[in-house]
Every structure is written in C-alpha cells, then in structure tokens.
Design a protein around this motif. Sequence first.
Motif, PDB file in Angstrom:
ATOM      1  N   ASP A  42      52.635  61.792  17.851  1.00 34.46           N
ATOM      2  CA  ASP A  42      52.115  60.604  17.162  1.00 34.46           C
ATOM      3  C   ASP A  42      52.930  60.273  15.905  1.00 34.46           C
ATOM      4  OD1 ASP A  42      50.461  58.436  16.725  1.00 34.46           O
ATOM      5  OD2 ASP A  42      48.952  59.589  15.634  1.00 34.46           O
ATOM      6  N   PRO A  43      54.233  59.981  16.064  1.00 37.02           N
ATOM      7  CA  PRO A  43      55.057  59.704  14.880  1.00 37.02           C
ATOM      8  C   PRO A  43      54.648  58.405  14.197  1.00 37.02           C
ATOM      9  CG  PRO A  43      56.269  59.191  16.882  1.00 37.02           C
ATOM     10  CD  PRO A  43      55.000  59.866  17.311  1.00 37.02           C
ATOM     11  N   HIS A  44      55.057  58.279  12.951  1.00 41.08           N
ATOM     12  CA  HIS A  44      54.746  57.076  12.181  1.00 41.08           C
ATOM     13  C   HIS A  44      55.286  55.842  12.914  1.00 41.08           C
ATOM     14  CE1 HIS A  44      54.655  54.165   8.912  1.00 41.08           C
ATOM     15  NE2 HIS A  44      53.910  55.016   8.226  1.00 41.08           N
ATOM     16  N   PRO A  45      54.530  54.747  12.956  1.00 40.23           N
ATOM     17  CA  PRO A  45      54.994  53.542  13.658  1.00 40.23           C
ATOM     18  C   PRO A  45      56.359  53.042  13.193  1.00 40.23           C
ATOM     19  CG  PRO A  45      52.670  53.335  13.136  1.00 40.23           C
ATOM     20  CD  PRO A  45      53.139  54.581  12.458  1.00 40.23           C
ATOM     21  N   LEU A  46      56.687  53.234  11.909  1.00 38.24           N
ATOM     22  CA  LEU A  46      57.994  52.790  11.435  1.00 38.24           C
ATOM     23  C   LEU A  46      59.118  53.546  12.126  1.00 38.24           C
ATOM     24  CD1 LEU A  46      57.569  52.255   7.576  1.00 38.24           C
ATOM     25  CD2 LEU A  46      57.981  50.527   9.339  1.00 38.24           C
ATOM     26  N   ARG A  47      58.870  54.816  12.448  1.00 40.76           N
ATOM     27  CA  ARG A  47      59.901  55.579  13.143  1.00 40.76           C
ATOM     28  C   ARG A  47      60.132  55.006  14.544  1.00 40.76           C
ATOM     29  NH1 ARG A  47      59.919  61.258  14.328  1.00 40.76           N
ATOM     30  NH2 ARG A  47      58.091  61.589  13.026  1.00 40.76           N
ATOM     31  N   LEU A  48      59.072  54.564  15.167  1.00 44.53           N
ATOM     32  CA  LEU A  48      59.218  53.937  16.485  1.00 44.53           C
ATOM     33  C   LEU A  48      60.012  52.644  16.383  1.00 44.53           C
ATOM     34  CD1 LEU A  48      55.611  54.456  17.894  1.00 44.53           C
ATOM     35  CD2 LEU A  48      57.594  55.948  18.129  1.00 44.53           C
ATOM     36  N   ASP A  49      59.788  51.890  15.303  1.00 43.69           N
ATOM     37  CA  ASP A  49      60.495  50.623  15.117  1.00 43.69           C
ATOM     38  C   ASP A  49      61.973  50.821  14.774  1.00 43.69           C
ATOM     39  OD1 ASP A  49      58.222  49.180  15.638  1.00 43.69           O
ATOM     40  OD2 ASP A  49      57.694  48.864  13.528  1.00 43.69           O
ATOM     41  N   TYR A  50      62.270  51.866  14.006  1.00 48.66           N
ATOM     42  CA  TYR A  50      63.626  52.048  13.514  1.00 48.66           C
ATOM     43  C   TYR A  50      64.534  52.787  14.498  1.00 48.66           C
ATOM     44  CZ  TYR A  50      63.191  50.159   8.813  1.00 48.66           C
ATOM     45  OH  TYR A  50      63.057  49.308   7.747  1.00 48.66           O
ATOM     46  N   ALA A  51      63.971  53.395  15.519  1.00 50.05           N
ATOM     47  CA  ALA A  51      64.806  54.146  16.464  1.00 50.05           C
ATOM     48  C   ALA A  51      64.446  53.812  17.909  1.00 50.05           C
ATOM     49  CB  ALA A  51      64.670  55.638  16.204  1.00 50.05           C
ATOM     50  N   PRO A  52      64.442  52.518  18.260  1.00 44.37           N
ATOM     51  CA  PRO A  52      63.999  52.162  19.615  1.00 44.37           C
ATOM     52  C   PRO A  52      64.929  52.677  20.712  1.00 44.37           C
ATOM     53  CG  PRO A  52      64.971  50.261  18.533  1.00 44.37           C
ATOM     54  CD  PRO A  52      64.844  51.325  17.493  1.00 44.37           C
ATOM     55  N   GLY A  53      66.190  52.952  20.391  1.00 47.26           N
ATOM     56  CA  GLY A  53      67.130  53.393  21.417  1.00 47.26           C
ATOM     57  C   GLY A  53      67.091  54.871  21.708  1.00 47.26           C
ATOM     58  N   PHE A  54      66.298  55.626  20.935  1.00 40.99           N
ATOM     59  CA  PHE A  54      66.326  57.077  21.091  1.00 40.99           C
ATOM     60  C   PHE A  54      65.835  57.520  22.470  1.00 40.99           C
ATOM     61  CE2 PHE A  54      64.491  61.302  20.939  1.00 40.99           C
ATOM     62  CZ  PHE A  54      65.436  62.036  20.253  1.00 40.99           C
ATOM     63  N   ALA A  55      64.717  56.959  22.927  1.00 36.26           N
ATOM     64  CA  ALA A  55      64.140  57.395  24.202  1.00 36.26           C
ATOM     65  C   ALA A  55      65.123  57.174  25.339  1.00 36.26           C
ATOM     66  CB  ALA A  55      62.830  56.649  24.467  1.00 36.26           C
ATOM     67  N   GLU A  56      65.768  56.016  25.363  1.00 32.39           N
ATOM     68  CA  GLU A  56      66.747  55.753  26.415  1.00 32.39           C
ATOM     69  C   GLU A  56      67.963  56.649  26.230  1.00 32.39           C
ATOM     70  OE1 GLU A  56      67.574  53.835  30.001  1.00 32.39           O
ATOM     71  OE2 GLU A  56      65.753  54.001  28.805  1.00 32.39           O
ATOM     72  N   GLY A  57      68.349  56.878  24.977  1.00 31.58           N
ATOM     73  CA  GLY A  57      69.471  57.768  24.721  1.00 31.58           C
ATOM     74  C   GLY A  57      69.216  59.173  25.234  1.00 31.58           C
ATOM     75  N   TRP A  58      67.972  59.683  25.038  1.00 31.36           N
ATOM     76  CA  TRP A  58      67.631  61.008  25.549  1.00 31.36           C
ATOM     77  C   TRP A  58      67.782  61.060  27.067  1.00 31.36           C
ATOM     78  CZ3 TRP A  58      66.792  66.009  24.584  1.00 31.36           C
ATOM     79  CH2 TRP A  58      66.132  66.766  25.573  1.00 31.36           C
ATOM     80  N   ALA A  59      67.263  60.047  27.767  1.00 31.34           N
ATOM     81  CA  ALA A  59      67.305  60.051  29.229  1.00 31.34           C
ATOM     82  C   ALA A  59      68.744  59.930  29.744  1.00 31.34           C
ATOM     83  CB  ALA A  59      66.436  58.928  29.783  1.00 31.34           C
ATOM     84  N   ILE A  60      69.584  59.157  29.059  1.00 34.40           N
ATOM     85  CA  ILE A  60      70.995  59.062  29.448  1.00 34.40           C
ATOM     86  C   ILE A  60      71.686  60.408  29.227  1.00 34.40           C
ATOM     87  CG2 ILE A  60      73.204  57.939  28.949  1.00 34.40           C
ATOM     88  CD1 ILE A  60      71.534  55.471  28.033  1.00 34.40           C
ATOM     89  N   TYR A  61      71.400  61.031  28.090  1.00 37.17           N
ATOM     90  CA  TYR A  61      71.952  62.357  27.800  1.00 37.17           C
ATOM     91  C   TYR A  61      71.535  63.363  28.867  1.00 37.17           C
ATOM     92  CZ  TYR A  61      71.664  67.048  25.706  1.00 37.17           C
ATOM     93  OH  TYR A  61      71.725  68.399  25.482  1.00 37.17           O
ATOM     94  N   ILE A  62      70.271  63.313  29.277  1.00 36.54           N
ATOM     95  CA  ILE A  62      69.765  64.263  30.258  1.00 36.54           C
ATOM     96  C   ILE A  62      70.462  64.088  31.598  1.00 36.54           C
ATOM     97  CG2 ILE A  62      67.747  64.618  31.742  1.00 36.54           C
ATOM     98  CD1 ILE A  62      67.824  66.385  29.236  1.00 36.54           C
ATOM     99  N   GLU A  63      70.772  62.867  31.983  1.00 37.50           N
ATOM    100  CA  GLU A  63      71.518  62.674  33.225  1.00 37.50           C
ATOM    101  C   GLU A  63      72.811  63.486  33.203  1.00 37.50           C
ATOM    102  OE1 GLU A  63      71.840  58.705  35.034  1.00 37.50           O
ATOM    103  OE2 GLU A  63      70.645  57.984  33.338  1.00 37.50           O
ATOM    104  N   ARG A  64      73.496  63.454  32.060  1.00 43.05           N
ATOM    105  CA  ARG A  64      74.741  64.222  31.955  1.00 43.05           C
ATOM    106  C   ARG A  64      74.470  65.718  31.926  1.00 43.05           C
ATOM    107  NH1 ARG A  64      79.835  63.656  27.717  1.00 43.05           N
ATOM    108  NH2 ARG A  64      80.924  65.495  28.503  1.00 43.05           N
ATOM    109  N   ARG A  65      73.422  66.143  31.197  1.00 38.10           N
ATOM    110  CA  ARG A  65      73.108  67.569  31.133  1.00 38.10           C
ATOM    111  C   ARG A  65      72.842  68.124  32.534  1.00 38.10           C
ATOM    112  NH1 ARG A  65      73.831  71.472  29.390  1.00 38.10           N
ATOM    113  NH2 ARG A  65      71.766  72.393  29.529  1.00 38.10           N
ATOM    114  N   VAL A  66      72.126  67.367  33.339  1.00 41.23           N
ATOM    115  CA  VAL A  66      71.830  67.805  34.706  1.00 41.23           C
ATOM    116  C   VAL A  66      73.126  67.965  35.496  1.00 41.23           C
ATOM    117  CG1 VAL A  66      70.829  67.021  36.893  1.00 41.23           C
ATOM    118  CG2 VAL A  66      69.474  66.938  34.787  1.00 41.23           C
ATOM    119  N   ALA A  67      74.013  66.983  35.386  1.00 37.53           N
ATOM    120  CA  ALA A  67      75.284  67.069  36.103  1.00 37.53           C
ATOM    121  C   ALA A  67      76.123  68.233  35.588  1.00 37.53           C
ATOM    122  CB  ALA A  67      76.049  65.755  35.968  1.00 37.53           C
TER     123      ALA A  67
END
Length: 273
Positions: A128-153
Amino acid sequence: FARLGIAGATTGARFSALWRDPRQAYASPDAALADMNRWLVELRARVPAVVGAVPRWCLNVAANPPTAADRAAAHFGYRTLPTPTQPGGYVPDLQRLADRPAFTLPSVVAHELLPGHMVQMPLEAAADPHPLRLDYAPGFAEGWAIYIERRVADAGVYAADPLAELGYLHWRLFRIGRALVDLAIHLHGLSLAEARARIVAWQGEPAYFAPFDADLARVAQEPMTRATEMLFALAIEDGARGRSGIALARYHHVLLDHGRMRSDELARRARRV
C-alpha cells in the motif's frame, strides 16, 4: 534463425516467416490456454531461483478462460491479483489466434503471470505505497515485467527451446524498438512513416495488442511513456548486474517489498544492498 533454417533480408523478415509457419498455429483458444498453463507450471517452479522467496499466495495464479460476461463485453487481456485468501489469474486475449503463434506465448506467461506482474503487483498492493509514489513511477511495474522476461531467458529456461527464445527476443525487440522510436520522434522529429519502417525491419510483426499504426499514434500522443518503461527495465538490469544467488534475491526484495519507486531511488537502494 540460421539453426532453424529461417531466412530473410532483415530480422523482421525472418520473424514474419516464422509467424506464418503453420506449425506455430493453435487449433483453438483452449489449446493456447493449455500451453500457457503448461509453461506456467515450469515458471512457477523457477520463481525461487529467478527472483527469490515470495509469499506462496503470489504463486496461486493461472491463465484463465474468459467468462460468458467477458465474451459478451469483449473484455480480455486483464489480470486479477492474488491475495492471501483468493487466487489470481490472467485472462489472455485469444480472439485472433493467427496473431498468437505458439513461440510468442512463453514470454507472455513470464511477463503477465510468473515471475512478472503476478509477483510485483500483489506485493505492491499489500505494501500500500503512498499514492504519490504510484503517480511518480508509473513505468516501474512494466519495467519489472520486461526485466523478468530477460531474467527468465538468462536463467536458461529456453535453453532447449530456440523457438521460445525467439519469442522472448521478439518481445524484447518490441519493447526496445518502441522506446527508440519514442525518443526519435520526440527528440529528433522522426516521422511516423520512418518510425514504422524501422520497426517493421526490426520486429517484422506487431505485438498482439500493439498494431504498428495504432501503437505509433499512441507513442506520438504520449511522449516518453514507452521509453520510460524500457528505461525502468534497464535500470533494474543495471542494479542486478554482477549479483547472483542470495545477493540477487536480496536486491529483488529491496525492489518489491515496498511498492514501486523512481529510478533514482531504485539506484540508491541497489547501492545499499
């Protein structure tokens, strides 16, 4: 591509040739869904080695068929996050099976289910992070999933399956290519026609949810959004470089335990691990 005997003047042309291979076509949506869940069994078992320990309830997910209401509303491609008391899942859009060749789906499972969004997003919801953190880092979730694709490979999951590895590489080219044209359009005035020609040469076929023209129009309307997603993935990869075993697991937990963060905070935390 050479090992598989797939020729073409560009990388994109080779991907297009593979796209048209009838052996990569699913007979039905049920067959595609079964294949995704088969890969999910493999990837679920790999989570401790790829990411580190996560709560068991994060692993309680599946690729699910659409409900009758979903079909009536044409509601596909959505996630339900797991909780300690409820399973989660992903309902893939399988309406255009010709655009979902089999080699492309293993990396979709890694990205959308495990160890991608279904690890990061439920832990973030629990933190439950502060809402401002969600607003200021919207690309993080997609970045994690892209990173994970590479980690799996990189973990060798596709070592015996060059087709699945090509599927991962096509998704990687898609993410990198749209980031590069995002930068080129907004910093250097690249035309949409020139951007399209570059992407076609790189990846050949569009990602299922991002037809070339529609996606480029969106890139033009949303400056730096696609570049930011890829830059988050690269920032996470930078922090992971040189780490393995317990050190890599500790790094992942620093990123996941408190919800998304800006890339400068990500770098600070990485230095402290």
